[in-house]
Design an enzyme around this catalytic site. Sequence first.
Site, short mmCIF file in Angstrom:
data_model
loop_
_atom_site.label_atom_id
_atom_site.label_comp_id
_atom_site.label_asym_id
_atom_site.label_seq_id
_atom_site.Cartn_x
_atom_site.Cartn_y
_atom_site.Cartn_z
N TYR A 137 -12.51 -9.54 1.69
CA TYR A 137 -13.35 -9.77 2.86
C TYR A 137 -14.84 -9.87 2.53
O TYR A 137 -15.66 -9.98 3.44
CB TYR A 137 -13.13 -8.66 3.91
N LYS A 187 -0.82 -6.75 -5.87
CA LYS A 187 -0.08 -7.91 -6.38
C LYS A 187 -0.58 -8.14 -7.80
O LYS A 187 -1.10 -9.21 -8.15
CB LYS A 187 -0.34 -9.12 -5.45
N ASP A 220 5.00 -8.28 -1.98
CA ASP A 220 6.23 -8.96 -1.54
C ASP A 220 7.38 -7.97 -1.41
O ASP A 220 8.06 -7.91 -0.39
CB ASP A 220 6.57 -10.15 -2.46
N ASP A 244 -4.62 -5.43 6.15
CA ASP A 244 -4.61 -6.14 7.44
C ASP A 244 -3.20 -6.63 7.75
O ASP A 244 -2.66 -6.39 8.84
CB ASP A 244 -5.58 -7.32 7.37
N ASP A 248 -0.03 -5.17 10.90
CA ASP A 248 0.71 -5.81 12.00
C ASP A 248 2.20 -5.51 11.83
O ASP A 248 2.92 -5.27 12.81
CB ASP A 248 0.48 -7.33 12.03
C1 IPM Z 1 -7.88 -6.49 12.24
C2 IPM Z 1 -8.21 -7.93 12.51
C3 IPM Z 1 -9.46 -8.38 11.78
C4 IPM Z 1 -9.28 -8.16 10.30
C5 IPM Z 1 -9.86 -9.85 12.04
C6 IPM Z 1 -9.95 -10.13 13.50
C7 IPM Z 1 -11.11 -10.24 11.32
O1 IPM Z 1 -7.12 -8.75 12.20
O2 IPM Z 1 -8.76 -5.63 12.47
O3 IPM Z 1 -6.76 -6.19 11.82
O4 IPM Z 1 -8.69 -8.99 9.61
O5 IPM Z 1 -9.74 -7.14 9.82
MN MN Z 2 -5.34 -7.64 11.72
#
Ligand code: IPM
Ligand code: MN
Length: 352
Positions: A137, A187, A220, A244, A248
């Site tokens: 990032y 990785k 992976d 990140d 999810d």
């Molecule tokens: C998160 C989000 C952010 C990230 C995006 C919106 C830049 O996906 O906080 O998980 O990737 O950090």
């Molecule tokens: Mn995210």
Amino acid sequence: MQSYRITAYPGDGIGQEVTAETLRVLDAVQDGGDFRLEVTRVPWGSDYYRRHGAMVPDDYLEQLAPCDAIFLGAIGDPARIPDHLTLTPLIRIRQRFDQYACVRPARLFPGVRTPLAGKGPEDIDLVVIRENSEGEYVDNGGRFRVGTPDEFAVQTALHTRKGIERILRFGFRMAGARRGHLTMITKSNAQRYGFVLWDQVLEQLRAEYPDIEVAKYHIDAAVMNLVRWPERFDVVVASNLFGDILTDLTGILAGGLGQAPSSNINPERRFPSMFEPVHGSAPDIAGQGIANPTAAILSGANMLRWLGEERAAVAVEQAVEATFAQGHGTPDLGGDLNTQAFTNRILGNLQV
Ligand code: IPM
Ligand code: MN
Ligand code: NAD
């Protein structure tokens, strides 16, 4: 009475909806009388962009710097403004305030369904520690020969020994306070410089934490194992981008993104830390009043804990758990309550 200066940054879409509910809960938990939150709301986001031509004022970091904590809803209006413009200030806040430890717990509450067959609350209780200050990032790269057939883009990740060491130590300490297990995800079989440095720093550190059991996976294999064996994960440490993506996944394992809280921590407390849900502005459901406010409310509880108000944090978490145990939920969980009605149930269960 102790008081704290909080900047609330609701942002866009459901970010505004879930922030409003979180502030209601934070208001109610102050009725215990131990502390006070002085909340300043900032109007920054995509509407602000349409009026001012920028997502935030020029001095937004200076405005945020004196507060004790930042609460963020979510940002993004991808149908109208490109995401790489709208989200840059968020990434800058994390980096400028050296919020290098992004803590993202995923715990399945009794009463909530995981999409994993045969797994229950005893199997899904882990924390992802995402390196939040560098890695993939960093704002490092460029585009060249733009618009020509020879166009190319360069985007370079940056991994520092100091950055890797401090996030791994943070993970080791958290593992020590939990079930004593740390998994590092990289990785390093393909990314032969940055992630090999991660491997080496882990090897150097592990002798200092003899009580912590250590596992290592490439990303992976890790995503597969998180799905088939979530119970084998306690504390997970990963780079910025991998953290990140992983969160999810761990969010949905614990019932959905609507349940997944996040803390962006500056452990040394030199700068304000920031608390926000893992999820985004959810344009597909924004404005309907059906967003699940749990991720935001739990992020608010973690903010209280960080400020030193442990009792209030626990009260909020217990109210959330009780609400799920009673079988209530928003539509993303298969429930029939809207955002406000669900929060009302949480408020009804809140004991201060
Ligand atoms: C998160 C989000 C952010 C990230 C995006 C919106 C830049 O996906 O906080 O998980 O990737 O950090
Ligand atoms: Mn995210
Ligand atoms: P998203 O997290 O907004 O939504 C993904 C899916 O999860 C959608 O189907 C959404 O309806 C659902 N969902 C998310 N939160 C929910 C909740 N609280 N209750 C019920 N359902 C929920 O991800 P996206 O659609 O990829 O991104 C939308 C916008 O948000 C984009 O602009 C993206 O860049 C941005 N974003 C911002 C942040 C942030 O501000 N921290 C985080 C992630 C994405």
